[in-house]
Design a protein around this motif. Structure first.
Motif, PDB file in Angstrom:
ATOM      1  N   ALA A 347       0.822  -1.218   0.000  1.00 31.35           N
ATOM      2  CA  ALA A 347       0.000   0.000   0.000  1.00 31.35           C
ATOM      3  C   ALA A 347       0.849   1.259   0.000  1.00 31.35           C
ATOM      4  O   ALA A 347       0.414   2.318  -0.472  1.00 31.35           O
ATOM      5  CB  ALA A 347      -0.930  -0.005   1.215  1.00 31.35           C
ATOM      6  N   PRO A 350       1.912   2.201  -4.219  1.00 31.71           N
ATOM      7  CA  PRO A 350       0.843   1.786  -5.135  1.00 31.71           C
ATOM      8  C   PRO A 350       1.204   2.070  -6.600  1.00 31.71           C
ATOM      9  O   PRO A 350       2.028   2.929  -6.903  1.00 31.71           O
ATOM     10  CB  PRO A 350      -0.338   2.652  -4.700  1.00 31.71           C
ATOM     11  N   PHE A 370      -3.330  -2.826  -4.671  1.00 33.20           N
ATOM     12  CA  PHE A 370      -2.641  -1.584  -4.331  1.00 33.20           C
ATOM     13  C   PHE A 370      -2.436  -0.724  -5.584  1.00 33.20           C
ATOM     14  O   PHE A 370      -1.315  -0.467  -6.021  1.00 33.20           O
ATOM     15  CB  PHE A 370      -1.281  -1.852  -3.668  1.00 33.20           C
ATOM     16  N   THR A 383      -7.271  -0.395  -2.606  1.00 31.09           N
ATOM     17  CA  THR A 383      -6.419  -0.342  -1.419  1.00 31.09           C
ATOM     18  C   THR A 383      -5.872  -1.702  -1.028  1.00 31.09           C
ATOM     19  O   THR A 383      -4.820  -1.800  -0.400  1.00 31.09           O
ATOM     20  CB  THR A 383      -7.211   0.228  -0.230  1.00 31.09           C
TER      21      THR A 383
END
Length: 886
Positions: A347, A350, A370, A383
């Protein structure tokens, strides 16, 4: 293309085995070549193969490979070994082999041409039981390293160019470009099987300013892999207008630790690659990949059409976290189902990816993690994980006609065959139907098989030639020329008296008549014949050759022409004052008279037939020692047995025409003017260009024998004008040989097209600095500049062979030869049709429409005239079948 400094011609045929290395010859030429020039590798007829160990291309120098030539990399691993005797051995340590071609610390070097560089990755390595590719697969199974040479490595160089070259069968990577600034690959074809491990196409590594355009790549690993390894960033890469087939796709990575940026991939098709657009790396080698744009891309039959993955090696450890950002897909279309992978490392790092007007096949599997996505201005933030992102559904219409076939390297068909319909144009009636200027043909149907010469057992007798009787000077003669002379005189009187006598007949009794025989244009046609069906019993023979001095010609034959008609004396006078008499002057029988006929007679130029004429061979040098102490060096000159000059409707039945070089000369009176001759049940022998000229000649149910006293032989050397419909036609003819060692080697030719009176060639460079050959009214050459005329360009040469038996002495795959070697002033490539002629002019930098006044190929040589060389329904004997039939 750069200028050529040196032309090297091939000496080997791949099918016969590559027995010698050309390494030293090629490397020496490369080192001697000045910057800005290239060494050219060229085929020499069927010899089309070069075989080499590792070579290095110096700074500023190019390597150019012609379309029909192939440079093969040796399979001898010891040649590539860096010193540890481990090349060709699977071990814990890899990369112990030198590449086949190295460009190191160079500027402005390159590889050019439409030929091939073949790494022979699928061939057994010398002294081993595996191929290079099999070694690589075994290393994969045994989890160690394979020591295998790459095909081409470019290192620490600037402004390197690959243009139109074809690379195939590399043992390992085809091309790597590392720590370099400026590399262009344009029109390159890379072709290696899909299961050949680690055979990347082109890999830019820690380099900048790279362009790969208009190229076609199918291989066993990444089609292109852009890497930013330990040696620095890779940036400013344009990949434009390319097509990929089997392979692992358009890849970035896996080494990205120094960064990859500013990449444009535009107008690309991928058909059958395992991955399509791919960025791959992991924590052991990752870095920042940014500012990557994919535009106008079509993908089909790919397992992973879009594959952006930061976990290339799932077990990789390290702190080099891959980061992919500012990645744009603009008009990218996947038109068949495949997995979509967009997986960032975590995360905190990304993906940043934008899709514009792009489409994916509905229900394609997804692995997205991500990622910050923008899809047509719609923001989608992933996410954690997602597998249900919605794209436009692909219909495939955006990619219609975007997947061309891989351009196969189809060798020229050096043995073109006519269709049955085309062959119908070569019947006796069709070929013999017209005469006169090609642009205004005169319809004059003629079938020689209907003449009395063929069908009558008892021909009339007007004159008799017999060496054993007393001549009366009216009807009884002891020499053939005396009888010809009387026929010329009588024919003129008969025509003046309006006699209806159609022709005059000369009966020649058995014997050998050692004299020249000149037949001028006559008022009445003449038939010369012997009653004995064995033509060997009645012979007209003499010795003359092209290098014979005019004074020697007078000494030998002057008395023969002292008391003859002025028309015959004019023929003699045209030769006697020449320094040397030349090819046309060497004819034993010289025919100008229309309608001339001969039957059951032998015409022989005895030059070097009975014994070598050492004095005539080389008057200004020493040929060899005297007989009995050492072999005499035999150097043949042109020596014509029979010449037809402008004579129309000339017919020979059961004649024998004997000589060596240039035995039978068939010469028109004017350019593109059809003069017809017919040879029935006849025999012609010789060794080089022994049937040559520009008339229309038909050989029917005859034998043409190649003599093997030379290592190379050409049956025909036509120089037919491009507008003349027919040149030489052979129908139901046996092409035989004398059983000599040279003939039985099977490397003789049916012919080569005579590049008549050429002084320079526009079709290739020669080994002269600043050489040029340009179009002009006159032909000439004064180094380094020459000129060539339109009339010489248009002497294309035409020969068709149908319904015949071709002996094993003729080269089976390549029976038609170029005119001399590439690299010589006299070179011209073999041309099978008007299409070849047109293309060769364009390749030579000539504009057929603007400079030569041609509208198009079809108007230049329509219909049957468009075909220069061809065969139909022939039987080609092989050495084994020939042995069984003897």
């Amino acid at each position: 293309m750069p200028a050529v400094c040196t032309v090297l011609t091939a000496t080997q045929v791949y099918a016969e085995g590559l027995r010698q290395l050309d390494t030293t010859r090629i490397q020496t030429a490369l080192h001697a070549c000045p910057a800005g020039h290239a060494v050219q590798l060229a085929a020499n007829n069927e010899k089309d193969s070069f075989h080499s160990g590792p070579i290095q291309i110096p700074s500023g120098v190019g390597l150019m490979i012609d379309r029909d030539a192939t440079l093969y990399a040796s399979t001898d691993a010891t040649l590539y070994d860096k010193g540890g005797n481990t090349c060709g051995v699977n071990a814990e340590k890899g990369r112990t082999c030198m590449p086949f071609i190295t460009i190191d610390k160079a500027r402005g070097s390159g590889i050019y041409g439409d030929g091939v560089i073949d790494g022979q990755g699928g061939q057994i390595v010398q002294g081993k039981t595996e191929t290079w590719w099999q070694m690589a697969r075994r290393a994969q199974r045994e989890k160690n390293e394979h020591n295998i040479p790459r095909l081409i490595e470019i290192k620490k160089s600037e402004d390197i160019t690959f243009y139109r070259i074809r690379l195939r069968n590399s043992p390992n990577f085809h091309v790597t470009v590392s720590q370099s600034d400026g590399f262009t690959a344009w029109g390159v074809k890379i072709d290696t099987p899909a299961d050949a491990r680690n055979t990347d196409g082109i890999d830019p590594i820690s380099s900048r300013n790279i362009t790969i355009a208009h190229s076609y790549i199918r291989t066993g690993d990444d089609n292109i892999a852009i890497k930013g390894g330990n040696s620095g960033v890779t940036e400013n890469v344009s990949i434009i207008n390319n097509h990929f087939y089997s392979g692992h796709g358009m890849s970035i990575g896996s080494e990205t630790n120094s960064g990859v940026r500013r990449i444009l991939v535009k107008n690309l098709s991928l058909d059958g690659t395992t991955s399509g657009l791919r960025i791959k790396s992991d924590a052991s080698r990752g870095g920042v990949v940014e500012q990557v744009r994919y535009e106008d891309v079509c993908i089909r039959n790919s397992k992973r059409p879009i594959d952006l993955d930061t976990r290339y090696d799932q077990k990789a450890m390290g702190d080099k976290i891959p980061v992919y950002r500012d990645i744009v897909f603009d008009r990218v279309h996947s038109i068949s189902a495949g997995r979509i992978v967009l997986r960032a490392f975590d995360a905190a790092h990304p993906l940043s990816v934008e899709f514009k007007q792009s489409s994916i096949v509905a229900n394609s599997p997804q692995l997205i993690q991500f990622a910050n996505l923008t899809i047509d201005q719609r923001n989608v933030a992933i996410t954690d994980k997602a597998d249900n992102v919605v794209w436009d559904a692909s219909s495939g219409s955006a990619c219609a006609n975007r997947f061309p076939e891989f351009p196969a390297h189809t060798p020229i068909n050096f043995r073109p065959q006519l269709t049955s319909q085309q062959a119908q144009a070569y019947t006796i009636d069709n070929v013999m139907r017209t005469t006169g200027p090609a642009d205004k043909p005169v319809i004059d149907p003629w079938n020689p098989l209907q003449e009395d010469l063929v069908n009558s057992a008892n021909l009339p007798v007007d004159y008799v030639v017999d060496a054993n009787v007393v001549a009366d000077g009216k009807t009884q003669f002891t020499t053939v020329q005396a009888a010809i002379n009387q026929a010329v005189l009588d024919g003129r009187q008969l025509v003046a008296a309006r006699s209806n006598k159609p022709r005059l007949y000369i009966l020649v009794k058995p014997g050998t008549y050692r004299e020249l025989m000149y037949v001028p244009v006559t008022a009445l046609p003449i038939t010369l014949y012997a009653e004995a069906s064995d033509a060997q019993k009645t012979k007209i023979a003499a010795s003359a050759h092209a290098a014979l001095l005019g004074s020697a010609y007078i000494h030998r034959y002057g008395a023969q022409f002292a008391q003859v008609d002025r028309s015959i004396q004019e023929m003699y006078a045209s030769l006697k004052d020449r320094p040397v008499i030349g090819t046309s002057g060497s004819a034993i029988a010289w025919i100008r008279g229309h309608g001339f006929q001969a039957k059951n007679i032998t015409f022989q130029n005895t030059y070097n037939k009975d014994q070598v004429d050492t004095n005539a061979e080389c008057p200004n040098t020493v040929c060899g020692a005297t007989a009995g102490t050492a072999p005499v060096v035999v150097v043949q000159h042109q020596a014509v047995a029979l010449m037809l000059e402008g004579a129309d409707k000339v017919q020979f039945d059961n004649v024998r025409i004997l000589g060596f070089q240039d035995t039978l000369f068939l010469k028109s009176s004017a350019i593109a003017h059809t003069a017809r001759s017919f040879f029935h049940r006849s025999y012609v022998e010789g060794n080089v260009d022994f049937i040559f000229g520009d008339t229309t000649a038909y050989f029917y149910r005859s034998e043409i024998k190649s003599l093997g006293d030379r290592s190379t032989s050409y049956v025909t050397a036509p120089n037919t004008n491009i507008r003349t419909p027919y040149g030489f036609v052979f129908n139901e003819v046996d092409f035989t040989n004398d059983g000599s060692t040279n003939a039985l080697a099977g490397k003789f030719y049916l012919g080569r097209q005579w590049f008549h009176t050429q002084k320079c060639t526009p079709y290739a460079t020669i080994n002269v600095v600043s050489y040029r050959c340009t179009l002009a009214d006159l032909d000439g050459y004064q180094a380094p500049i020459g000129t060539i005329s339109k009339k010489v360009l248009e002497t294309v040469g035409k020969t068709v062979i149908i319904n015949s038996r071709i002996g094993a002495h003729i080269q089976a795959q390549h029976p038609w030869a170029d005119w001399n070697k590439k690299g010589s002033l006299a070179f011209r490539p073999v041309q099978f049709s008007v299409s070849d002629y047109w293309r060769n002019l364009l390749d030579a930098g000539l504009q057929p429409d603007q400079e030569l006044g041609y509208r198009d190929p079809d108007s230049l040589a329509p219909g049957v005239a468009a075909s220069f060389l061809g065969e139909f329904n022939n039987v080609q004997l092989t050495p084994s079948t020939a042995a069984r039939q003897q």
